[in-house]
Write an enzyme that holds these catalytic residues in place. Structure first.
Site, PDB file in Angstrom:
ATOM      1  N   CYS A   4       0.816  -1.224   0.000  1.00  0.00           N
ATOM      2  CA  CYS A   4       0.000   0.000   0.000  1.00  0.00           C
ATOM      3  C   CYS A   4       0.841   1.262   0.000  1.00  0.00           C
ATOM      4  O   CYS A   4       0.322   2.355  -0.185  1.00  0.00           O
ATOM      5  CB  CYS A   4      -0.973  -0.004   1.172  1.00  0.00           C
ATOM      6  SG  CYS A   4      -0.209   0.226   2.789  1.00  0.00           S
ATOM      7  N   HIS A  30      -0.249  11.204  16.258  1.00  0.00           N
ATOM      8  CA  HIS A  30      -0.920  10.515  15.145  1.00  0.00           C
ATOM      9  C   HIS A  30       0.045   9.550  14.472  1.00  0.00           C
ATOM     10  O   HIS A  30       1.175   9.912  14.127  1.00  0.00           O
ATOM     11  CB  HIS A  30      -1.397  11.557  14.118  1.00  0.00           C
ATOM     12  CG  HIS A  30      -1.922  10.949  12.861  1.00  0.00           C
ATOM     13  ND1 HIS A  30      -3.191  10.424  12.751  1.00  0.00           N
ATOM     14  CD2 HIS A  30      -1.332  10.772  11.650  1.00  0.00           C
ATOM     15  CE1 HIS A  30      -3.366   9.952  11.531  1.00  0.00           C
ATOM     16  NE2 HIS A  30      -2.260  10.150  10.832  1.00  0.00           N
ATOM     17  N   HIS A  73      -3.712   4.896  10.233  1.00  0.00           N
ATOM     18  CA  HIS A  73      -5.085   4.388  10.312  1.00  0.00           C
ATOM     19  C   HIS A  73      -5.065   2.865  10.310  1.00  0.00           C
ATOM     20  O   HIS A  73      -4.088   2.252   9.890  1.00  0.00           O
ATOM     21  CB  HIS A  73      -5.909   4.890   9.119  1.00  0.00           C
ATOM     22  CG  HIS A  73      -6.119   6.371   9.133  1.00  0.00           C
ATOM     23  ND1 HIS A  73      -5.211   7.242   8.556  1.00  0.00           N
ATOM     24  CD2 HIS A  73      -7.099   7.145   9.673  1.00  0.00           C
ATOM     25  CE1 HIS A  73      -5.641   8.492   8.735  1.00  0.00           C
ATOM     26  NE2 HIS A  73      -6.777   8.459   9.407  1.00  0.00           N
ATOM     27  N   ASP A 118      -8.656  -4.900   6.016  1.00  0.00           N
ATOM     28  CA  ASP A 118      -8.274  -5.717   4.862  1.00  0.00           C
ATOM     29  C   ASP A 118      -6.898  -6.356   5.060  1.00  0.00           C
ATOM     30  O   ASP A 118      -6.172  -6.605   4.106  1.00  0.00           O
ATOM     31  CB  ASP A 118      -8.300  -4.879   3.582  1.00  0.00           C
ATOM     32  CG  ASP A 118      -7.397  -3.650   3.682  1.00  0.00           C
ATOM     33  OD1 ASP A 118      -6.643  -3.536   4.675  1.00  0.00           O
ATOM     34  OD2 ASP A 118      -7.446  -2.807   2.770  1.00  0.00           O
ATOM     35  N   ARG A 139      -5.114  -4.249   9.057  1.00  0.00           N
ATOM     36  CA  ARG A 139      -3.945  -3.602   8.463  1.00  0.00           C
ATOM     37  C   ARG A 139      -3.750  -2.254   9.131  1.00  0.00           C
ATOM     38  O   ARG A 139      -4.506  -1.321   8.889  1.00  0.00           O
ATOM     39  CB  ARG A 139      -4.132  -3.423   6.957  1.00  0.00           C
ATOM     40  CG  ARG A 139      -3.052  -2.542   6.307  1.00  0.00           C
ATOM     41  CD  ARG A 139      -3.137  -2.555   4.793  1.00  0.00           C
ATOM     42  NE  ARG A 139      -4.402  -2.071   4.293  1.00  0.00           N
ATOM     43  CZ  ARG A 139      -4.620  -0.813   3.861  1.00  0.00           C
ATOM     44  NH1 ARG A 139      -3.640   0.070   3.858  1.00  0.00           N
ATOM     45  NH2 ARG A 139      -5.818  -0.467   3.423  1.00  0.00           N
ATOM     46  N   CYS A 196      -1.922   0.810   8.975  1.00  0.00           N
ATOM     47  CA  CYS A 196      -1.199   1.524   7.930  1.00  0.00           C
ATOM     48  C   CYS A 196      -0.566   2.743   8.607  1.00  0.00           C
ATOM     49  O   CYS A 196      -1.254   3.697   8.958  1.00  0.00           O
ATOM     50  CB  CYS A 196      -2.211   1.922   6.861  1.00  0.00           C
ATOM     51  SG  CYS A 196      -1.480   2.747   5.460  1.00  0.00           S
TER      52      CYS A 196
END
Ligand code: FE
Length: 140
Positions: A71, A108, A111, A115, A123, A125
């Site tokens: 990704c 932060h 996310h 999937d 996941r 990410c």
């Protein structure tokens, strides 16, 4: 996994964070930014070790949960410990996503999506710039 107690939460002023972090780390960790896909230093990086919060050193992910999602950002199937990260609903950019933050400093990270690979199906990410990799030390 870790046998140490999780340290106290960290609260710092915006100007303190700005001083301590690089501009890219500050933009991502404190302003909920996102690094460009396929540019992060840990995207295609698969050594054995731990990933710590780049802002506060909190242990967030282990290399055992890292996988190549394709990704463009580092992907993990689970956090090192459930309470190492915190979640909140993010409805910015016309999407509904689950934001992942560091439970210790509130930074932060990225996310989490549904999937990912089994058995967790998740996941995480995560921006490389939000992480510091610590190579696995030899067991005594
Ligand atoms: Fe942190």
């Amino acid at each position: 996994m870790a046998d140490t107690q999780r340290p106290e939460k960290i609260r710092k002023s915006d100007s303190e964070w700005r001083k301590e972090l690089t501009p890219e780390q500050y933009r991502i960790l404190r302003q909920k930014g996102t690094e460009r896909a396929f540019t992060g230093e840990y995207d295609e990086f698969f050594e054995d070790g731990k990933y710590l919060c780049a802002a506060c050193g909190n242990e967030l992910f282990g290399s055992d949960a890292k996988y190549n999602s394709g990704c463009g950002w580092p992907a993990f199937s689970q956090p090192a410990e459930q309470d190492g990260v915190a979640y909140s609903k993010d409805t910015t950019h016309g999407m509904t996503r689950i934001e992942v933050t560091c439970s210790r400093c509130g930074g932060h990270l990225g996310h989490v999506f549904n999937d990912g690979p089994q058995p967790t199906g998740q996941r995480y990410c995560i921006n490389s710039a939000a992480l510091n990799f610590k190579k696995q030390e030899k067991k005594e």
